[in-house]
Scaffold this motif. Structure first.
Motif, PDB file in Angstrom:
ATOM      1  N   TYR A 182      -7.530  -2.908  -4.237  1.00 11.23           N
ATOM      2  CA  TYR A 182      -8.319  -3.355  -3.088  1.00 11.23           C
ATOM      3  C   TYR A 182      -9.547  -2.430  -3.032  1.00 11.23           C
ATOM      4  O   TYR A 182      -9.397  -1.270  -2.636  1.00 11.23           O
ATOM      5  N   GLN A 191      -8.979   1.212  -3.585  1.00 12.72           N
ATOM      6  CA  GLN A 191      -7.563   1.547  -3.428  1.00 12.72           C
ATOM      7  C   GLN A 191      -6.685   0.789  -4.427  1.00 12.72           C
ATOM      8  O   GLN A 191      -6.653  -0.436  -4.424  1.00 12.72           O
ATOM      9  N   ALA A 214      -3.312  -0.495  -5.168  1.00 13.05           N
ATOM     10  CA  ALA A 214      -2.074  -0.719  -4.416  1.00 13.05           C
ATOM     11  C   ALA A 214      -0.880  -0.920  -5.350  1.00 13.05           C
ATOM     12  O   ALA A 214       0.245  -0.551  -5.023  1.00 13.05           O
ATOM     13  N   PRO A 221       8.616   3.653   0.625  1.00 11.19           N
ATOM     14  CA  PRO A 221       8.033   4.112   1.888  1.00 11.19           C
ATOM     15  C   PRO A 221       6.839   3.242   2.290  1.00 11.19           C
ATOM     16  O   PRO A 221       6.352   2.449   1.487  1.00 11.19           O
ATOM     17  N   ASN A 222       6.368   3.404   3.524  1.00 15.18           N
ATOM     18  CA  ASN A 222       5.211   2.630   3.968  1.00 15.18           C
ATOM     19  C   ASN A 222       4.020   2.899   3.069  1.00 15.18           C
ATOM     20  O   ASN A 222       3.795   4.029   2.664  1.00 15.18           O
ATOM     21  N   GLY A 223       3.302   1.850   2.727  1.00 17.86           N
ATOM     22  CA  GLY A 223       2.114   1.995   1.886  1.00 17.86           C
ATOM     23  C   GLY A 223       2.410   1.980   0.400  1.00 17.86           C
ATOM     24  O   GLY A 223       1.503   2.132  -0.419  1.00 17.86           O
ATOM     25  N   ALA A 224       3.674   1.773   0.017  1.00 21.58           N
ATOM     26  CA  ALA A 224       4.062   1.826  -1.402  1.00 21.58           C
ATOM     27  C   ALA A 224       3.536   0.635  -2.202  1.00 21.58           C
ATOM     28  O   ALA A 224       3.371   0.727  -3.418  1.00 21.58           O
ATOM     29  N   GLY A 225       3.298  -0.475  -1.524  1.00 20.70           N
ATOM     30  CA  GLY A 225       2.801  -1.672  -2.231  1.00 20.70           C
ATOM     31  C   GLY A 225       3.727  -2.875  -2.145  1.00 20.70           C
ATOM     32  O   GLY A 225       3.511  -3.878  -2.823  1.00 20.70           O
ATOM     33  N   LYS A 226       4.743  -2.790  -1.286  1.00 22.65           N
ATOM     34  CA  LYS A 226       5.744  -3.862  -1.182  1.00 22.65           C
ATOM     35  C   LYS A 226       5.122  -5.185  -0.716  1.00 22.65           C
ATOM     36  O   LYS A 226       5.299  -6.222  -1.354  1.00 22.65           O
ATOM     37  N   SER A 227       4.407  -5.125   0.411  1.00 28.34           N
ATOM     38  CA  SER A 227       3.831  -6.379   0.944  1.00 28.34           C
ATOM     39  C   SER A 227       2.812  -6.957  -0.035  1.00 28.34           C
ATOM     40  O   SER A 227       2.736  -8.184  -0.196  1.00 28.34           O
TER      41      SER A 227
HETATM   42  P1  ADP Z   1       3.889  -1.566   2.005  1.00 32.70           P
HETATM   43  O1  ADP Z   1       4.133  -3.001   2.316  1.00 32.70           O
HETATM   44  O2  ADP Z   1       4.810  -1.007   0.968  1.00 32.70           O
HETATM   45  O3  ADP Z   1       3.880  -0.712   3.242  1.00 32.70           O
HETATM   46  P2  ADP Z   1       1.214  -2.494   1.313  1.00 32.70           P
HETATM   47  O4  ADP Z   1       1.384  -3.398   0.148  1.00 32.70           O
HETATM   48  O5  ADP Z   1       0.981  -3.123   2.637  1.00 32.70           O
HETATM   49  O6  ADP Z   1       2.410  -1.444   1.356  1.00 32.70           O
HETATM   50  O7  ADP Z   1      -0.020  -1.526   1.011  1.00 32.70           O
HETATM   51  C1  ADP Z   1      -0.170  -0.798  -0.194  1.00 32.70           C
HETATM   52  C2  ADP Z   1      -1.475  -0.025  -0.147  1.00 32.70           C
HETATM   53  O8  ADP Z   1      -2.579  -0.905  -0.177  1.00 32.70           O
HETATM   54  C3  ADP Z   1      -1.636   0.818   1.110  1.00 32.70           C
HETATM   55  O9  ADP Z   1      -2.273   2.015   0.769  1.00 32.70           O
HETATM   56  C4  ADP Z   1      -2.520  -0.045   1.989  1.00 32.70           C
HETATM   57  O10 ADP Z   1      -3.296   0.741   2.872  1.00 32.70           O
HETATM   58  C5  ADP Z   1      -3.390  -0.745   0.973  1.00 32.70           C
HETATM   59  N1  ADP Z   1      -3.812  -2.077   1.429  1.00 32.70           N
HETATM   60  C6  ADP Z   1      -2.994  -3.107   1.770  1.00 32.70           C
HETATM   61  N2  ADP Z   1      -3.723  -4.203   2.093  1.00 32.70           N
HETATM   62  C7  ADP Z   1      -5.014  -3.860   1.958  1.00 32.70           C
HETATM   63  C8  ADP Z   1      -6.271  -4.561   2.136  1.00 32.70           C
HETATM   64  N3  ADP Z   1      -6.286  -5.832   2.517  1.00 32.70           N
HETATM   65  N4  ADP Z   1      -7.397  -3.862   1.898  1.00 32.70           N
HETATM   66  C9  ADP Z   1      -7.374  -2.575   1.505  1.00 32.70           C
HETATM   67  N5  ADP Z   1      -6.263  -1.860   1.309  1.00 32.70           N
HETATM   68  C10 ADP Z   1      -5.085  -2.500   1.535  1.00 32.70           C
END
Ligand code: ADP
Ligand code: MG
Length: 297
Positions: A12, A15, A17, A36-42
């Motif tokens: 992104y 960043q 991800a 953990p939060n921010g790992a890239g799951k979503s």
């Molecule tokens: P998780 O679901 O494991 O908490 P995410 O997949 O939501 O993690 O996010 C992974 C990384 O990508 C994080 O550092 C988050 O801040 C970043 N991120 C997620 N979505 C976006 C976006 N739309 N734009 C920029 N950075 C993003």
């Protein structure tokens, strides 16, 4: 093959991800995506459901390529997003009816999914009147409407109270008997409670991919015991296979044993022989906990 991911990278802006993520799920099983939060799951889940595109790499759901066959992917997969955007002013049936039209599925599916997810007693209400647990059921019912083979659930149990948690876990386990369920969580206990396998992700990279049965066969266990009086650590270390002892609180001790044999009866005999009373005695899976801690430290 239910899900096949090959070298997926997602950036992104600046960043990164996801970095070269690969894994496969080839049969109906419940796989936990732990990190953990921010790992890239979503991010991974949005790619698998074709909501966003990867920067690089290939993936297929039910044999359909996400890059070239998005429509067929969407038909094969039911998705519960992390912050499920339910329309609060709609009634449960009205919401499902709307989505049944979008998915072009027969109206009879609405009552099927209401029954399947245990929504019947609340199905006459507005979504705004439902508890978080019932709102998750509506989200699951919606994901099941088109009877997909694969379910992708993003943090389905986060934010539920303990009763709701047990109910939703049971529901997911029963769905997982017939379908492939890929669910994310940042809570290790959710994996132990629901999953056949765990894939651990940290900072956008896969760090472990293991069956829970393998983890349970690990050569270590932790027994948590509370006595009615103080015991010297050195004394507890005389127990067979005892590796380390930690006095975590008052008279509560965490004893790590390097064996897979259940050591609780030995601890019980030890207490009896030394005229101590046991106030609590529990055992936990050392492997998953220490693996998650080490890998994500
Ligand atoms: P998780 O679901 O494991 O908490 P995410 O997949 O939501 O993690 O996010 C992974 C990384 O990508 C994080 O550092 C988050 O801040 C970043 N991120 C997620 N979505 C976006 C976006 N739309 N734009 C920029 N950075 C993003
Ligand atoms: Mg997330």
């Amino acid at each position: 093959m239910s899900i096949k991911v090959e070298n997926i990278t997602k950036v992104y802006g600046e960043q990164k991800a996801l970095h070269n993520v690969s894994f496969e799920i080839d049969k109906p099983e419940i796989v936990g995506f732990l990190g953990p939060n921010g790992a890239g799951k979503s991010t991974m889940m949005k790619i698998l459901t074709t909501f966003i595109n990867p920067t690089k790499g290939e993936a297929a759901v039910n044999g359909h390529d996400i890059n070239t066959n998005a429509k067929l992917v969407q038909q094969s997969v039911g998705y519960l997003p992390e912050h499920n955007p339910l329309y609060l002013e709609q009634y449960v049936r009205e919401y499902l009816d709307f989505n049944a039209k979008v998915y072009k599925v027969d109206k009879s599916r609405i009552e099927d999914v209401i029954n399947l997810t245990g929504l019947a007693p609340e199905a006459h209400k507005k979504i705004s009147q439902l508890s978080k647990g019932y709102r998750q059921r509506v989200g699951l019912a919606n994901a099941l409407l088109h009877n997909p083979d694969v379910l992708i659930l993003d943090e389905p149990t986060t934010g539920l109270d303990p009763n709701q948690l047990v109910a939703i876990r049971d529901l997911i386990k029963s769905i997982g008997k017939e379908k492939t369920v890929f669910l994310s969580t940042h809570i290790m206990q959710e994996v132990e409670a629901m999953c056949d396998r765990v894939i651990i992700i940290n900072k956008g990279e896969i760090v472990a991919n293991k069956k829970l049965t393998e983890l349970r066969e690990g050569q270590e266990q932790i027994v948590i015991v509370e006595f009615d009086y103080r015991v010297e650590d050195a004394f507890l270390l005389k127990l067979p296979n005892a590796k380390s002892v930690k006095n975590t609180h008052d008279f509560i001790y965490e004893i790590t044993f390097s064996t897979k044999d259940d050591m609780r009866s030995h601890v019980f005999d030890f207490a009896h022989d030394n005229e101590l009373k046991i106030l609590q005695l529990n055992q936990k899976n050392a492997s998953l906990e220490s693996m998650f801690r080490e890998l994500t430290a």
